[in-house]
Scaffold this active site. Structure first.
Site, PDB file in Angstrom:
ATOM      1  N   HIS A 129       0.870  -1.190   0.000  1.00 25.68           N
ATOM      2  CA  HIS A 129       0.000   0.000   0.000  1.00 25.68           C
ATOM      3  C   HIS A 129       0.908   1.241   0.000  1.00 25.68           C
ATOM      4  CE1 HIS A 129      -3.429   2.406   0.316  1.00 25.68           C
ATOM      5  NE2 HIS A 129      -3.818   2.181   1.545  1.00 25.68           N
ATOM      6  N   GLN A 132      -0.204   5.040   0.804  1.00 30.51           N
ATOM      7  CA  GLN A 132      -0.439   5.336   2.218  1.00 30.51           C
ATOM      8  C   GLN A 132       0.859   5.719   2.907  1.00 30.51           C
ATOM      9  OE1 GLN A 132      -3.441   5.372   4.195  1.00 30.51           O
ATOM     10  NE2 GLN A 132      -1.967   6.408   5.522  1.00 30.51           N
ATOM     11  N   ASP A 223      -2.586  -1.476  11.962  1.00 27.54           N
ATOM     12  CA  ASP A 223      -3.607  -1.559  10.927  1.00 27.54           C
ATOM     13  C   ASP A 223      -4.682  -2.506  11.444  1.00 27.54           C
ATOM     14  OD1 ASP A 223      -4.972  -1.327   8.535  1.00 27.54           O
ATOM     15  OD2 ASP A 223      -3.659  -2.674   7.414  1.00 27.54           O
ATOM     16  N   CYS A 263      -3.657   4.060   9.467  1.00 31.48           N
ATOM     17  CA  CYS A 263      -4.046   4.321   8.077  1.00 31.48           C
ATOM     18  C   CYS A 263      -5.559   4.402   7.906  1.00 31.48           C
ATOM     19  CB  CYS A 263      -3.465   3.255   7.158  1.00 31.48           C
ATOM     20  SG  CYS A 263      -3.981   1.565   7.557  1.00 31.48           S
ATOM     21  N   ARG A 291      -3.181  11.931   2.464  1.00 35.00           N
ATOM     22  CA  ARG A 291      -3.367  11.053   1.306  1.00 35.00           C
ATOM     23  C   ARG A 291      -3.631  11.907   0.068  1.00 35.00           C
ATOM     24  NH1 ARG A 291      -5.179   5.796   1.564  1.00 35.00           N
ATOM     25  NH2 ARG A 291      -5.093   5.957  -0.705  1.00 35.00           N
TER      26      ARG A 291
END
Length: 308
Positions: A129, A132, A223, A263, A291
């Site tokens: 990812h 991110q 996460d 995130c 972001r």
């Protein structure tokens, strides 16, 4: 032409350049002098996995840069109904200026990029990812925390963990990863990160003990324990991940000025406590906003590379 599939493919200087472009665009937007660097360009956004932040940030970002974004779900295109990936790549890249994909297997986006005539951005795969992590590092820069980073990741050895390892390896800081037994990071990705770390001076450690990872850390992050596609494992994961919640007791082992990042979406009472989340909510939601700005920096950078 460059694609943005994983941070592994970028040098330290390139990553920092993307971050700095994003920061400059963020400043210019707030002073109402934002330039339309991507005027009349089109971004195709392919979502095989749904998202809040990815869709809003890319669509808003392209608009602010003077371009237009197209939202394409599996229901909207033939990719979800059996058309070969390479055919979809050829068609869409022949009509749009840039493509963002949020999908499952990383090999799927690699195949797409190999047939695309325009830059392809990884909005998330099961392995990485990277967009991110651009936002995460931008946030640390804004808070003046980019020097002497000691980061601790506590939780599942997933795409976020892999991306943190690549960021640490490229930029040369210390990262400690704590996962439950059986939920460790991908060994191949770990070895790739360790090889890069030898050149940058980064220190990457993996453990099954959260206390070992968090002790003295300046940044603590996590996460969700159950990612999309793992819903059937949720109850089992909650039992196995017992002791991996980032709560006040765990944060007390970190540096006194340590910050907590997430995130999002965050599930209070599971990977993070309500108290820790709310205490660090300002930086978490700045991280979420970034972001938008980091991805604008990325799209402008990719466009410039195409024109060099």
């Amino acid at each position: 032409m460059r694609h943005f599939l994983t941070l592994r493919d970028f040098s330290k200087d390139e990553i920092l350049e993307i971050i700095n472009i994003g920061l400059e665009i963020k400043k210019s937007l707030k002073s109402a002098v934002c330039k339309h660097e991507l005027k009349n360009q089109t971004l195709a956004m392919i979502f095989e996995k749904s998202s809040t932040r990815t869709r809003v940030s890319f669509e808003t970002g392209m608009f602010q840069l003077g371009g237009h974004a197209l939202f394409l779900s599996n229901r909207d295109i033939h990719l979800g109904r059996g058309e070969p990936v390479k055919d979809t790549a050829r068609v869409i890249s022949g009509m749009c200026d840039m493509i963002m994909i949020r999908t499952f297997e990383h090999s799927r986006i690699e195949e797409f990029a190999s047939y695309s005539k325009v830059p392809v951005i990884n909005g998330l795969t099961d392995s990485y990812h990277p967009v991110q992590l651009l936002a995460d590092y931008m946030t640390l820069v804004e808070y003046g925390m980019e020097k002497n980073i000691i980061a601790a990741y506590v939780g599942d050895g997933n795409n976020m963990t892999h991306s943190w390892m690549m960021l640490a390896a490229k930029l040369g800081f210390e990262l400690r990863v704590a996962t439950p037994k059986g939920y460790e990071v991908d060994e191949k990705i770990l070895q790739e990160a360790l090889l890069i770390a030898k050149e940058s001076g980064a220190v990457i450690k993996v453990t099954n003990d959260p206390s070992e990872a968090v002790k003295g850390a300046t940044v603590v992050t996590t996460d969700t324990w159950t990612s999309m596609g793992q819903e059937e494992e949720k109850e089992a994961r909650i039992r196995i991940f017992n002791g991996f919640m980032v709560d006040e007791k765990m944060m007390s082992q970190a540096a006194s000025n340590a910050k907590f990042l997430h995130c999002l979406p965050a599930y209070r009472g599971l990977e993070v406590s309500e108290e820790v989340f709310e205490k660090h909510s300002e930086i978490i939601f700045n991280e979420a906003e970034n972001r938008l700005h980091a991805q604008k920096g990325l799209m402008v950078w990719l466009d410039k590379q195409r024109n060099i």
